[in-house]
Design a protein around this motif. Structure first.
Motif, PDB file in Angstrom:
ATOM      1  N   LEU A 311       0.850  -1.180   0.000  1.00 15.49           N
ATOM      2  CA  LEU A 311       0.000   0.000   0.000  1.00 15.49           C
ATOM      3  C   LEU A 311       0.893   1.239   0.000  1.00 15.49           C
ATOM      4  CD1 LEU A 311      -2.386  -1.135   2.864  1.00 15.49           C
ATOM      5  CD2 LEU A 311      -3.011  -1.069   0.451  1.00 15.49           C
ATOM      6  N   SER A 312       0.435   2.317  -0.631  1.00 25.59           N
ATOM      7  CA  SER A 312       1.211   3.555  -0.603  1.00 25.59           C
ATOM      8  C   SER A 312       0.297   4.754  -0.768  1.00 25.59           C
ATOM      9  CB  SER A 312       2.280   3.558  -1.704  1.00 25.59           C
ATOM     10  OG  SER A 312       1.697   3.545  -2.982  1.00 25.59           O
ATOM     11  N   SER A 313       0.746   5.882  -0.243  1.00 33.53           N
ATOM     12  CA  SER A 313      -0.051   7.106  -0.342  1.00 33.53           C
ATOM     13  C   SER A 313       0.829   8.310  -0.056  1.00 33.53           C
ATOM     14  CB  SER A 313      -1.214   7.072   0.649  1.00 33.53           C
ATOM     15  OG  SER A 313      -1.967   8.273   0.582  1.00 33.53           O
ATOM     16  N   GLU A 314       0.464   9.451  -0.647  1.00 31.47           N
ATOM     17  CA  GLU A 314       1.134  10.707  -0.341  1.00 31.47           C
ATOM     18  C   GLU A 314       0.581  11.276   0.961  1.00 31.47           C
ATOM     19  OE1 GLU A 314       3.597  12.015  -2.067  1.00 31.47           O
ATOM     20  OE2 GLU A 314       3.543  10.507  -3.687  1.00 31.47           O
ATOM     21  N   ILE A 315       1.476  11.741   1.829  1.00 36.57           N
ATOM     22  CA  ILE A 315       1.080  12.362   3.095  1.00 36.57           C
ATOM     23  C   ILE A 315       1.559  13.810   3.071  1.00 36.57           C
ATOM     24  CG2 ILE A 315       1.182  12.242   5.603  1.00 36.57           C
ATOM     25  CD1 ILE A 315      -0.115   9.799   4.298  1.00 36.57           C
ATOM     26  N   LYS A 316       0.626  14.740   3.175  1.00 38.19           N
ATOM     27  CA  LYS A 316       0.951  16.154   3.083  1.00 38.19           C
ATOM     28  C   LYS A 316       1.540  16.683   4.395  1.00 38.19           C
ATOM     29  CE  LYS A 316      -0.444  16.920  -1.136  1.00 38.19           C
ATOM     30  NZ  LYS A 316       0.522  17.319  -2.207  1.00 38.19           N
ATOM     31  N   ASN A 317       2.740  17.192   4.291  1.00 38.41           N
ATOM     32  CA  ASN A 317       3.435  17.884   5.380  1.00 38.41           C
ATOM     33  C   ASN A 317       3.267  17.210   6.744  1.00 38.41           C
ATOM     34  OD1 ASN A 317       5.061  19.866   6.503  1.00 38.41           O
ATOM     35  ND2 ASN A 317       3.352  21.257   6.890  1.00 38.41           N
ATOM     36  N   PRO A 318       3.675  15.939   6.873  1.00 42.47           N
ATOM     37  CA  PRO A 318       3.594  15.298   8.191  1.00 42.47           C
ATOM     38  C   PRO A 318       4.597  15.908   9.156  1.00 42.47           C
ATOM     39  CG  PRO A 318       4.874  13.938   6.690  1.00 42.47           C
ATOM     40  CD  PRO A 318       4.315  15.072   5.857  1.00 42.47           C
ATOM     41  N   ALA A 319       4.297  15.816  10.438  1.00 42.81           N
ATOM     42  CA  ALA A 319       5.256  16.245  11.458  1.00 42.81           C
ATOM     43  C   ALA A 319       6.466  15.325  11.384  1.00 42.81           C
ATOM     44  CB  ALA A 319       4.612  16.192  12.836  1.00 42.81           C
ATOM     45  N   LYS A 320       7.643  15.912  11.260  1.00 40.36           N
ATOM     46  CA  LYS A 320       8.848  15.111  11.052  1.00 40.36           C
ATOM     47  C   LYS A 320       9.393  14.600  12.383  1.00 40.36           C
ATOM     48  CE  LYS A 320       8.392  16.522   6.825  1.00 40.36           C
ATOM     49  NZ  LYS A 320       7.355  17.554   7.025  1.00 40.36           N
ATOM     50  N   TRP A 321      10.092  13.473  12.278  1.00 39.65           N
ATOM     51  CA  TRP A 321      10.719  12.882  13.470  1.00 39.65           C
ATOM     52  C   TRP A 321      12.165  13.327  13.560  1.00 39.65           C
ATOM     53  CZ3 TRP A 321      14.992  10.314  14.885  1.00 39.65           C
ATOM     54  CH2 TRP A 321      15.010   9.706  16.156  1.00 39.65           C
ATOM     55  N   SER A 322      12.585  13.676  14.760  1.00 38.23           N
ATOM     56  CA  SER A 322      14.004  13.917  15.064  1.00 38.23           C
ATOM     57  C   SER A 322      14.197  13.620  16.537  1.00 38.23           C
ATOM     58  CB  SER A 322      14.408  15.360  14.749  1.00 38.23           C
ATOM     59  OG  SER A 322      13.781  16.259  15.653  1.00 38.23           O
ATOM     60  N   ALA A 323      15.448  13.599  16.974  1.00 41.92           N
ATOM     61  CA  ALA A 323      15.719  13.334  18.390  1.00 41.92           C
ATOM     62  C   ALA A 323      15.159  14.440  19.265  1.00 41.92           C
ATOM     63  CB  ALA A 323      17.224  13.187  18.610  1.00 41.92           C
ATOM     64  N   GLU A 324      15.208  15.682  18.763  1.00 39.56           N
ATOM     65  CA  GLU A 324      14.697  16.819  19.532  1.00 39.56           C
ATOM     66  C   GLU A 324      13.176  16.874  19.525  1.00 39.56           C
ATOM     67  OE1 GLU A 324      18.754  17.249  18.312  1.00 39.56           O
ATOM     68  OE2 GLU A 324      16.949  17.034  17.092  1.00 39.56           O
ATOM     69  N   ASN A 347      -1.497  -2.876  15.758  1.00 44.27           N
ATOM     70  CA  ASN A 347      -1.085  -1.475  15.740  1.00 44.27           C
ATOM     71  C   ASN A 347       0.427  -1.367  15.740  1.00 44.27           C
ATOM     72  OD1 ASN A 347       0.107  -0.721  18.565  1.00 44.27           O
ATOM     73  ND2 ASN A 347      -1.645  -2.042  18.986  1.00 44.27           N
ATOM     74  N   GLY A 348       0.927  -0.195  15.369  1.00 48.78           N
ATOM     75  CA  GLY A 348       2.354   0.109  15.416  1.00 48.78           C
ATOM     76  C   GLY A 348       2.540   1.612  15.392  1.00 48.78           C
ATOM     77  N   ARG A 349       3.792   2.072  15.551  1.00 48.16           N
ATOM     78  CA  ARG A 349       4.078   3.506  15.534  1.00 48.16           C
ATOM     79  C   ARG A 349       5.225   3.778  14.571  1.00 48.16           C
ATOM     80  NH1 ARG A 349       4.462   6.001  21.416  1.00 48.16           N
ATOM     81  NH2 ARG A 349       3.520   7.790  20.384  1.00 48.16           N
ATOM     82  N   ILE A 350       5.140   4.882  13.853  1.00 43.29           N
ATOM     83  CA  ILE A 350       6.181   5.242  12.906  1.00 43.29           C
ATOM     84  C   ILE A 350       6.478   6.731  13.011  1.00 43.29           C
ATOM     85  CG2 ILE A 350       5.535   3.426  11.274  1.00 43.29           C
ATOM     86  CD1 ILE A 350       4.308   5.655   9.510  1.00 43.29           C
ATOM     87  N   GLY A 351       7.645   7.119  12.518  1.00 45.41           N
ATOM     88  CA  GLY A 351       8.017   8.524  12.410  1.00 45.41           C
ATOM     89  C   GLY A 351       8.404   8.841  10.978  1.00 45.41           C
ATOM     90  N   PHE A 352       8.075  10.030  10.518  1.00 51.88           N
ATOM     91  CA  PHE A 352       8.426  10.449   9.160  1.00 51.88           C
ATOM     92  C   PHE A 352       9.806  11.105   9.196  1.00 51.88           C
ATOM     93  CE2 PHE A 352       3.939   9.860   8.755  1.00 51.88           C
ATOM     94  CZ  PHE A 352       3.751   9.475   7.430  1.00 51.88           C
ATOM     95  N   LYS A 353      10.763  10.476   8.558  1.00 54.30           N
ATOM     96  CA  LYS A 353      12.138  10.995   8.537  1.00 54.30           C
ATOM     97  C   LYS A 353      12.851  10.461   7.314  1.00 54.30           C
ATOM     98  CE  LYS A 353      13.939   7.279  11.494  1.00 54.30           C
ATOM     99  NZ  LYS A 353      14.635   6.539  10.444  1.00 54.30           N
ATOM    100  N   GLU A 354      13.951  11.099   6.978  1.00 49.94           N
ATOM    101  CA  GLU A 354      14.790  10.620   5.889  1.00 49.94           C
ATOM    102  C   GLU A 354      16.249  10.861   6.255  1.00 49.94           C
ATOM    103  OE1 GLU A 354      15.297  11.513   1.160  1.00 49.94           O
ATOM    104  OE2 GLU A 354      13.321  11.026   1.969  1.00 49.94           O
ATOM    105  N   THR A 355      17.059   9.831   6.156  1.00 51.24           N
ATOM    106  CA  THR A 355      18.474   9.937   6.486  1.00 51.24           C
ATOM    107  C   THR A 355      19.305   9.760   5.222  1.00 51.24           C
ATOM    108  OG1 THR A 355      18.606   7.575   6.997  1.00 51.24           O
ATOM    109  CG2 THR A 355      18.141   9.070   8.823  1.00 51.24           C
ATOM    110  N   GLU A 356      20.364  10.540   5.133  1.00 57.99           N
ATOM    111  CA  GLU A 356      21.246  10.491   3.967  1.00 57.99           C
ATOM    112  C   GLU A 356      22.688  10.723   4.407  1.00 57.99           C
ATOM    113  OE1 GLU A 356      19.099  12.962   0.600  1.00 57.99           O
ATOM    114  OE2 GLU A 356      18.745  13.841   2.583  1.00 57.99           O
ATOM    115  N   ILE A 357      23.620  10.237   3.605  1.00 56.86           N
ATOM    116  CA  ILE A 357      25.036  10.570   3.769  1.00 56.86           C
ATOM    117  C   ILE A 357      25.498  11.234   2.477  1.00 56.86           C
ATOM    118  CG2 ILE A 357      27.380   9.704   4.093  1.00 56.86           C
ATOM    119  CD1 ILE A 357      26.239   7.477   5.786  1.00 56.86           C
TER     120      ILE A 357
END
Length: 366
Positions: A311-324, A347-357
């Motif tokens: 399944l997939s869908s576009e999510i508009k401007n979700p609150a982003k995840w960070s340590a802070e 059920n489960g929990r997720i955060g919206f984030k993207e990591t890159e080098i």
């Protein structure tokens, strides 16, 4: 001496595996020191799941609301020995007399309850290291027994035993029949126990060995303890149920909007193929407000097989995840039968984030 292991000296016990028949050796060290074998008869690894009968209960994330969960935590009968040879013969049998045994609380380690020696070591093992070999003259072994009752409402369901952490090698029996084996550094082990159970009272027996080749995986600055460290529990699922799920969040070039990609594995333990099932996934914000609902196309699952649903869908401007700002969203999944009824919810929990080098620099959300 090595052939005189009382745990399973007197016979070779076979257990069924979907791939092949597995036989335990007469010599227990053929397993404890065999780096090619670290588990037997376990379910494939997956996200920890608690099955609920409705999405409302899944949203509460309250295990007590899950009618298909049975905790085996609490008081167990316990026998301690300095070596595997000291294990009482046939202790895993249903009619074994354990009235003179001690008791121990599970989850725990046995050293902090008065058995064995709680030893702290910085780097080196408590014995001369010679991987994959472990000491024969002193390898503390704990034998556990407990009687439990299977709820009558579980009839016709698939039942699994999950042991969250055991150090470092463990054998498990249900009603006198060997179930499986696990070794390593306190990772979970899960077994399908459906065919081993009977209505009413059942007996579980576990033999834990402090030292195995898996012990070397935990050679670090810590207390050297052993036992059943974490929760032991049973859970029952429909014959066709949600086995696993995986989520990725792909942020756009400005790290504003995201594409949510979900992969859900459905397992079918029924004796026949099933058809026209669907999966519904719902994303909730921190206030339990629905952000997005996704429903799959109808699908089929062959008997004794798994089917992956994407399944997939576009999510508009979700609150982003960070340590802070560790913003998390709740996901629920419903397995819906051809009649439109929810047969299982998780059920489960997720955060919206993207990591890159980029150029040897680590970036989070740009």
């Amino acid at each position: 001496m090595r052939r005189n292991i009382t745990v399973i000296l007197f016979l070779t016990i076979a257990i069924a595996s979907q791939a092949q028949e597995i036989r335990f050796p007469e010599n227990i060290y053929d397993l404890l020191e065999n780096t090619k074998i670290f588990e037997l008869n376990q379910v494939d690894g997956h996200v920890p799941l608690v099955p609920y009968s409705s999405v409302e209960d899944a949203l509460k994330n309250n295990r007590s609301a899950a009618v298909s969960v049975l905790s085996l935590n609490g008081t167990w009968k316990f026998h301690f020995a300095d070596t595997p040879e000291g294990t009482p013969v046939g202790f895993f049998s249903e009619n074994f007399n354990d009235k003179k045994w001690d008791t121990i609380h599970v989850p725990s380690n046995w050293e902090m309850q008065g058995f064995g020696d709680p030893l702290f070591r910085n780097v080196k093992t408590p014995f001369r290291p010679d991987p994959p070999f472990v000491p024969k003259e002193y390898n503390p072994t704990g034998s556990y027994r407990r009687i439990f009752s299977v709820p009558s409402t579980w009839k016709g369901k698939e039942v699994f035993l999950r042991m969250e952490k055991t150090q470092s090698a463990s054998f498990v029996w249900i009603n006198g029949k060997v179930l499986g084996y696990n070794e390593g550094g306190q990772e979970p082990a899960e077994y399908n126990v459906t065919k081993y159970l009977k209505p009413g009272k059942n007996t579980i027996a576990v033999n834990v060995h402090k030292y195995s080749d898996g012990y070397y995986l935990e050679d670090q600055d810590y207390w050297r303890l052993a036992g059943i460290f974490d929760d032991v529990w049973l859970f029952a699922t429909p014959k066709t149920h949600i086995f696993d799920w995986y989520a990725t969040t792909d942020l756009d070039e400005t790290y504003t909007d995201a594409k949510l990609n979900l992969s859900v594995d459905i397992a079918n333990y029924a004796a026949v193929d099933v058809n026209d099932f669907t999966v519904k996934a719902t994303l909730y914000d921190s206030g339990k407000k629905i952000v997005k609902a996704l429903v799959s196309e109808k699908f089929s699952v062959s008997t004794s097989k798994k089917e992956t649903v994407n399944l997939s869908s576009e999510i508009k401007n979700p609150a982003k995840w960070s340590a802070e700002y560790p913003n998390l969203y709740t996901l629920t999944f419903e397995l819906i039968n051809p009649e439109g009824k929810t047969v299982e919810a998780i059920n489960g929990r997720i955060g919206f984030k993207e990591t890159e080098i980029r150029h040897q620099v680590f970036y989070l959300n740009g």
